[in-house]
Design a protein around this motif. Structure first.
Motif, mmCIF file in Angstrom:
data_model
loop_
_atom_site.group_PDB
_atom_site.id
_atom_site.type_symbol
_atom_site.label_atom_id
_atom_site.label_comp_id
_atom_site.label_asym_id
_atom_site.label_seq_id
_atom_site.Cartn_x
_atom_site.Cartn_y
_atom_site.Cartn_z
ATOM 1 N N GLY A 58 0.797 -1.227 0.000
ATOM 2 C CA GLY A 58 0.000 0.000 0.000
ATOM 3 C C GLY A 58 0.823 1.267 0.000
ATOM 4 O O GLY A 58 0.275 2.378 0.052
ATOM 5 N N LEU A 59 2.161 1.138 -0.066
ATOM 6 C CA LEU A 59 3.030 2.307 -0.036
ATOM 7 C C LEU A 59 3.130 2.977 -1.408
ATOM 8 O O LEU A 59 3.208 2.303 -2.437
ATOM 9 C CB LEU A 59 4.437 1.912 0.418
ATOM 10 C CG LEU A 59 4.607 1.487 1.879
ATOM 11 C CD1 LEU A 59 6.052 1.062 2.127
ATOM 12 C CD2 LEU A 59 4.206 2.597 2.832
ATOM 13 N N ALA A 60 3.133 4.304 -1.396
ATOM 14 C CA ALA A 60 3.385 5.058 -2.619
ATOM 15 C C ALA A 60 4.805 4.781 -3.112
ATOM 16 O O ALA A 60 5.703 4.513 -2.318
ATOM 17 C CB ALA A 60 3.204 6.548 -2.362
ATOM 18 N N ILE A 61 5.003 4.854 -4.428
ATOM 19 C CA ILE A 61 6.291 4.547 -5.038
ATOM 20 C C ILE A 61 6.996 5.828 -5.464
ATOM 21 O O ILE A 61 6.419 6.671 -6.159
ATOM 22 C CB ILE A 61 6.110 3.631 -6.269
ATOM 23 C CG1 ILE A 61 5.465 2.301 -5.870
ATOM 24 C CG2 ILE A 61 7.440 3.411 -6.973
ATOM 25 C CD1 ILE A 61 6.261 1.526 -4.857
ATOM 26 N N VAL A 62 8.260 5.974 -5.041
ATOM 27 C CA VAL A 62 9.126 7.071 -5.464
ATOM 28 C C VAL A 62 10.296 6.450 -6.223
ATOM 29 O O VAL A 62 11.060 5.669 -5.659
ATOM 30 C CB VAL A 62 9.659 7.874 -4.259
ATOM 31 C CG1 VAL A 62 10.556 9.013 -4.733
ATOM 32 C CG2 VAL A 62 8.513 8.402 -3.408
ATOM 33 N N THR A 63 10.432 6.784 -7.501
ATOM 34 C CA THR A 63 11.515 6.195 -8.293
ATOM 35 C C THR A 63 12.026 7.206 -9.304
ATOM 36 O O THR A 63 11.306 8.129 -9.718
ATOM 37 C CB THR A 63 11.046 4.900 -8.988
ATOM 38 O OG1 THR A 63 12.180 4.196 -9.511
ATOM 39 C CG2 THR A 63 10.080 5.184 -10.121
ATOM 40 N N GLU A 64 13.284 7.024 -9.694
ATOM 41 C CA GLU A 64 13.967 8.012 -10.517
ATOM 42 C C GLU A 64 13.639 7.860 -11.996
ATOM 43 O O GLU A 64 13.507 6.758 -12.515
ATOM 44 C CB GLU A 64 15.480 7.904 -10.309
ATOM 45 C CG GLU A 64 16.279 8.979 -11.021
ATOM 46 C CD GLU A 64 17.740 9.012 -10.611
ATOM 47 O OE1 GLU A 64 18.481 9.831 -11.168
ATOM 48 O OE2 GLU A 64 18.133 8.213 -9.726
ATOM 49 N N VAL A 65 13.541 9.013 -12.651
ATOM 50 C CA VAL A 65 13.436 9.062 -14.106
ATOM 51 C C VAL A 65 14.655 9.822 -14.600
ATOM 52 O O VAL A 65 15.030 10.850 -14.036
ATOM 53 C CB VAL A 65 12.118 9.732 -14.552
ATOM 54 C CG1 VAL A 65 11.966 11.139 -14.004
ATOM 55 C CG2 VAL A 65 12.002 9.733 -16.064
#
Length: 341
Positions: free
Chosen positions: A158-165
């Motif tokens: 259920g955690l939001a995802i933070v990932t690099e672009v």
């Protein structure tokens, strides 16, 4: 310039001023508050005199924006911006906690990490699927397969995802999987990438370049704001100095200084800012004490075998203890660590 409308200004007055600003070759940005409406007239040069705008119907006053960054300035928006993305809240008295590995290595690793950091109180999961590395021979990430593993971890936790672009052409793809787009330190002044992220519908976490000044950092954020995306978080990840005892130098003063200059929330990165696992918890506590709106921390099931940045990653037990200690600091400052729910 900032055009402050009167409390009694009608919708017709506001629309007329927007059209007038456009007729002068400036870009109008409308901020509708609970008590007043403000119209920012943004342009490369001040092609209009204040008198031309003050005479408009419903106008209270016209003020110049002195800061080089216009949309990010507190002169335009005195109240702090609060960013919400899924399970993550940053700002408004809530300290967001973003945790996870430097790189997504496989599904088992990222799912296990998601479950562990959520249990300890994290409100978002970080993990790199696209990894810009100094050496072309280093692990570059799993790319779309890594994004799919992150999506599975979100389903499980259920955690939001933070990932690099890392490239403008990848913004659309990464946005399909991520809740927050991270722009790394190496790309802080990749203006085409900033514009592409600004055109997206996802909040952006913008890391400071290791040699960038605060003004350069805020002007990079301005590119995202100017492209139409108001949801920008600044991330202080340390700067390059003459010191060699840490990977970078984490300037804690960035938190209160930036908060005085901009309405954008600031997230501190004690992992990159120190480069040593044993220093991370202390700097996370110090970041919260300094007033940061969030922290981002590297956590790995087995740091000794991590494919990248294991030397600055916490294991699950260390992260849990860090969160316990950070919660005490947050409580002492009448703030909440984690979700506002």
């Amino acid at each position: 310039m900032i055009v402050v409308m009167k409390h009694s200004a009608t919708d017709q007055d506001i629309d007329a001023m927007i059209k007038h600003v456009e007729s002068l070759g400036l870009k109008p940005v409308v901020l509708r508050g609970t008590e007043r409406t403000v119209i920012a007239a943004i342009g490369e040069e001040r092609v209009a005199g204040i008198g031309q705008l003050e005479s408009g119907p419903g106008v209270d006053e016209v003020l110049p924006i002195l800061a080089p960054y216009k949309l990010a300035s507190r002169e335009l928006k005195p109240e702090p911006t609060v960013i919400r993305a899924g399970s993550l809240t940053v700002g408004g008295g809530v300290i967001g906690v973003i945790a996870g590995p430097c790189s997504v290595e496989n599904e088992e690793q990222i799912v296990a990490t998601a479950r562990a950091v959520k249990a300890a109180g994290a409100t978002a999961l970080r993990g790199g699927a696209f990894k810009p590395r100094t050496s072309p021979y280093s692990f570059q990430g799993l790319k779309e397969i890594g994004l799919k593993h992150l999506a599975t971890a979100r389903d499980e936790s259920g955690l939001a995802i933070v990932t690099e672009v890392i490239a403008p052409d990848d913004v659309e793809l990464v946005s399909e999987y991520a809740n927050v787009l991270q722009i790394g330190a190496r790309n802080m002044q990749n203006y085409r990438l900033l514009e592409a992220a600004g055109a997206s519908h996802r909040p952006v976490l913008l890391k400071r370049g290791p040699s960038a000044t605060v003004d350069e950092w805020l002007l990079a954020a301005e590119y995202i704001l100017d492209a139409g995306n108001p949801n920008v978080m600044l991330c202080e990840r340390g700067i390059r100095t003459f010191e060699s005892h840490t990977r970078f130098t984490l300037p804690l003063a960035s938190a209160p200084y930036v908060q005085a200059k901009t309405h954008l929330p600031i997230v501190m990165d004690p992992s990159h800012g120190t480069g040593h696992t044993h220093l991370v918890p202390a700097m996370a506590r110090a970041s919260i004490a300094a007033g940061a709106d969030g922290i981002i921390v590297e956590v790995h099931p087995n740091p000794d075998k991590a494919m990248s940045d294991g030397y600055q990653s916490l294991n699950f037990a260390q992260f849990e203890q860090m969160m316990h200690d950070c919660a005490r600091i947050a409580h002492a400052m009448d703030r909440e660590l984690g979700s506002s729910e």
